[in-house]
Write an enzyme that holds these catalytic residues in place. Structure first.
Site, PDB file in Angstrom:
ATOM      1  N   ARG A   1       0.833  -1.211   0.000  1.00 25.14           N
ATOM      2  CA  ARG A   1       0.000   0.000   0.000  1.00 25.14           C
ATOM      3  C   ARG A   1       0.866   1.258   0.000  1.00 25.14           C
ATOM      4  O   ARG A   1       0.973   1.949  -0.997  1.00 25.14           O
ATOM      5  CB  ARG A   1      -0.968  -0.042   1.200  1.00 25.14           C
ATOM      6  N   ASP A   2       1.495   1.561   1.110  1.00 28.33           N
ATOM      7  CA  ASP A   2       2.323   2.763   1.224  1.00 28.33           C
ATOM      8  C   ASP A   2       3.457   2.737   0.210  1.00 28.33           C
ATOM      9  O   ASP A   2       3.813   3.746  -0.389  1.00 28.33           O
ATOM     10  CB  ASP A   2       2.883   2.857   2.657  1.00 28.33           C
TER      11      ASP A   2
ATOM     12  N   HIS B   1       6.645   4.287  12.264  1.00 29.40           N
ATOM     13  CA  HIS B   1       6.617   4.168  10.802  1.00 29.40           C
ATOM     14  C   HIS B   1       7.655   5.156  10.292  1.00 29.40           C
ATOM     15  O   HIS B   1       7.346   6.317  10.049  1.00 29.40           O
ATOM     16  CB  HIS B   1       5.195   4.526  10.332  1.00 29.40           C
TER      17      HIS B   1
ATOM     18  N   HIS C   1      10.537   6.772   7.852  1.00 19.75           N
ATOM     19  CA  HIS C   1      11.028   6.880   6.485  1.00 19.75           C
ATOM     20  C   HIS C   1      12.528   7.104   6.519  1.00 19.75           C
ATOM     21  O   HIS C   1      13.061   7.699   7.459  1.00 19.75           O
ATOM     22  CB  HIS C   1      10.305   8.009   5.751  1.00 19.75           C
TER      23      HIS C   1
ATOM     24  N   CYS D   1      10.003   9.282  -1.677  1.00 14.18           N
ATOM     25  CA  CYS D   1       9.457  10.373  -0.894  1.00 14.18           C
ATOM     26  C   CYS D   1       8.858  11.379  -1.871  1.00 14.18           C
ATOM     27  O   CYS D   1       9.584  11.944  -2.680  1.00 14.18           O
ATOM     28  CB  CYS D   1      10.561  11.011  -0.064  1.00 14.18           C
TER      29      CYS D   1
ATOM     30  N   ASN E   1      10.188   4.820   2.421  1.00 16.17           N
ATOM     31  CA  ASN E   1      10.016   3.829   3.474  1.00 16.17           C
ATOM     32  C   ASN E   1      11.316   3.100   3.809  1.00 16.17           C
ATOM     33  O   ASN E   1      12.159   2.888   2.944  1.00 16.17           O
ATOM     34  CB  ASN E   1       9.009   2.774   3.026  1.00 16.17           C
TER      35      ASN E   1
END
EC number: 4.1.3.4
Lengths: 313, 325
Positions: free
Chosen positions: B41-42, B233, B235, B266, B275
């Protein structure tokens, strides 16, 4: 190939961020630091040893012209970095990139307050380095017999004997010697390396007069777990203030490993501008940790490095 | 603290962190960490190339074989906004749903929630932010208004016995506002937790955080939300992700989000990474002796698969290195 530009450099390619350097900002002294490093048990100051011109370039495929090397070092001298490793007095047959060691040593500006160590694998290299104006040298041991054999064609013990000759001459001339221990967290040939072995080799180097021991995760396989175990063993033999970590980022673990080390009180960290230098043992893999990324982290922790990151870029 | 009835996914019991007491410096770490895989997803959401539905399904199925227990499958947003997730229904219906694995999906509003449930979703996520400007630019409303929208989702989820995970974006910095106060993060997290989210994932959306700011932020949030309900979470845009995660673990956090192969750039910084790569995270956790249940080799193979499909290089350093040791 082999170099991955530092994450920071990629990020700053974006115009909007360049105009407003929200995240680079001021060094910790001026900035509103997240927390007092002393309160969190972290060192107040971390000495960064910049190895880009030597360890970095040595592992780059493209041979860099002498004047570029000199320009690189001169620029690094202006960033506030306290130590810039300049070159290596090894045979140009083995390391063609460092063939111009004399010219580089003689050609660079020497800024007051900045140290310019060079690698000297043996007495011959040492004399050559001194003749070229070196005022600090480094010797390179390893915690792995196989690595020592493959790299410099002798056993650890034999290499220690060679270094002792260098250390003795250096002592006579008041030249400080830094000791490196490679494969501190793993060896490309032997695999796992015991912390006890790392402690043993470190102790040899320290006893012969090295003022600082840089523990190198040569293939970057270490993790905070193995870093901690290794440092615990070494710290039994060597005072904390004489220890440095030299982490490779081949497995992306470098900053986490460095953080672990500084949490244990280590206050000297080696790194390479722009993350120069791939890993010769893993094609396409990254190598040295990028100085910019290290300083970004240390700034965020409120730790002083006496550096202004803009110049580094 | 308000006690909205909180629905835990059935599998969560076995994974309740056996975490150590307050960690100090290098001290103790949780014995187990739950890795929440957000690649499909992300990760994919932030990839330029639109990935065909069968590839997405294969990706998720392969991830289901690695030992991961939470795999964020897709997002029920309007395809107008996120074309990559247009096939959310097909993906949700097409994947093998392996027993014991949770496949949460994003649901930005009630409509999305209903579509998700109709498509078979058993867990959903909602996305808040600690920055007013970010919320405005992202979903065109204030934080307060966004939470009102979410309360509709929460009510519906509660009625349907569907657990809800809450995300808070920009916890360590915002691309528009710059610095974000830890107090603000704590406030938004508390609201979402009180609304009934079983877990709050704190996102360093542009990766600007450092161990320093992570520690400061978590200290504040942990005053309002129990550490067992927190996730990070991170990055890797500034290369700080693993160091930040390490600090979070030292403070007792035992849930970490990551994306296979470090999928997802990003969007705020051209060319920058996004990520943190699941492979690199698992490598670190393995080295710390922390149990994740994830097979690193299978994970790397999955990363290779999706990178080939996307025709891009992996962002995972572990995969790049692939030296056996």
């Amino acid at each position: 190939m082999g170099t991955v530009p530092s994450a920071l450099k990629q990020c700053l390619s974006h115009q909007h961020l360049l105009r407003e350097p929200l995240w680079i900002g001021e060094p910790p002294a001026a900035a509103h630091a997240a927390q007092e490093p002393q309160a969190s048990g972290l060192p107040e100051y971390i000495k960064i040893v910049e190895v880009g011109p030597r360890d970095g370039l040595q592992n780059e495929k493209v041979i860099v012209p002498t004047d570029i090397k000199i320009e690189l070092i001169n620029r690094l001298s202006k960033t506030g970095l306290p130590v810039v490793e300049v070159t290596s007095f090894v045979s140009s047959k083995w390391v063609p990139q460092m063939a111009d060691h004399k010219e580089v040593m003689r050609g660079i500006e020497r800024h007051p307050g900045v140290q310019y160590p060079v690698l000297t694998p043996n007495l011959q290299g040492f004399h050559s380095a001194i003749a070229a104006g070196a005022t600090e040298v480094s010797v390179f041991g390893a915690a792995s017999e196989s690595f020592s054999k493959m790299n410099i064609n002798c056993s650890i013990e034999e290499s220690i004997e060679k270094f002792e000759e260098v250390a003795k001459s250096a002592r006579n001339m008041n030249i400080p010697v830094r000791g490196y221990v490679s494969c501190a967290l793993g060896c490309p040939y032997e695999g796992n390396i015991t912390p006890a072995k790392v402690a043993e080799v470190s102790k040899h180097l320290y006893s012969m007069g090295c003022y600082e021991i840089s523990l190198g995760d040569t293939i970057g396989v270490g993790t905070p777990g193995s870093m901690k175990k290794m440092l615990e063993a070494v710290m039994k033999e060597i005072p904390l203030s004489a220890l440095a970590v030299h982490c490779h980022d081949t497995y992306g673990q470098a900053l986490a490993n460095i953080l672990t080390a500084i949490q244990m009180g280590v206050s000297v960290v080696d790194s390479s501008v722009s993350g120069l230098g791939g890993c010769p043992y893993a094609k396409g893999a990254t190598g040295n940790v990028a100085t910019e990324d290290v300083i970004y982290m240390l700034n965020g922790l409120g730790i002083n490095t006496l550096d202004h990151i803009f110049h580094l870029l | 603290m308000a006690a909205a009835r909180r629905l835990f996914p059935r599998w969560a019991g076995s994974l309740r962190p056996v975490s150590a007491a307050a960690a100090t410096g290098t001290g103790t770490y949780p014995k187990r960490v739950k890795v929440v895989e957000v690649g499909p997803r992300d990760g994919l959401q932030n990839e330029k190339n639109v990935v065909p539905t069968p590839v997405k399904i294969s990706l998720i199925n392969m991830l289901s074989e690695t030992g991961l227990q939470v795999i964020e499958a897709t997002s029920f947003v309007s395809p107008k906004w996120v074309p990559q997730m247009a096939d959310h229904t097909e993906v949700m219906q097409g994947i093998n749903k392996v027993p014991g694995i949770s496949y949460p999906v994003l649901t930005p509003n009630l409509k999305g929630f209903q579509a998700a449930v109709a498509a078979g979703a058993k867990e959903v996520s909602i996305f808040g932010a600690a920055s007013e400007l970010f919320t405005k630019k992202n979903i065109n409303c204030s934080i307060e208004e966004s939470l009102e929208r979410f309360s509709e989702v929460m009510a519906a989820a509660r009625a349907a016995s569907i657990p809800v995970r809450g995300y808070v974006s920009c916890v360590l910095g915002c691309p528009y506002e710059g610095k974000i106060s830890a107090a603000k993060v704590a406030e938004v997290s508390k609201k979402m937790y009180s609304m009934g989210c079983y877990e709050i994932s704190l996102g360093d959306t542009i990766g600007v955080g450092t161990p320093g700011s992570m520690k400061e932020m978590l200290t504040m949030v942990m005053k309002e939300v129990p550490v067992g309900a927190l996730a990070v979470h991170c990055h890797d845009t500034y290369g700080q992700a693993l160091a930040n995660i390490l600090v979070a673990l030292q403070m007792g956090v035992s849930v970490v989000d990551a994306s296979v192969a470090g999928l997802g750039g990003c969007p705020y910084a051209q060319g920058a990474s996004g990520n943190v790569a699941t492979e690199d995270l698992v490598y670190m956790l393995n080295g710390l002796g922390i149990h994740t249940g994830v097979d690193l080799q299978k994970l790397m193979d999955t990363g290779t698969f999706i990178c080939n499909a996307l025709n891009r290089r992996t962002n995972s350093k572990v995969s790049q290195a692939s030296c056996r040791l």
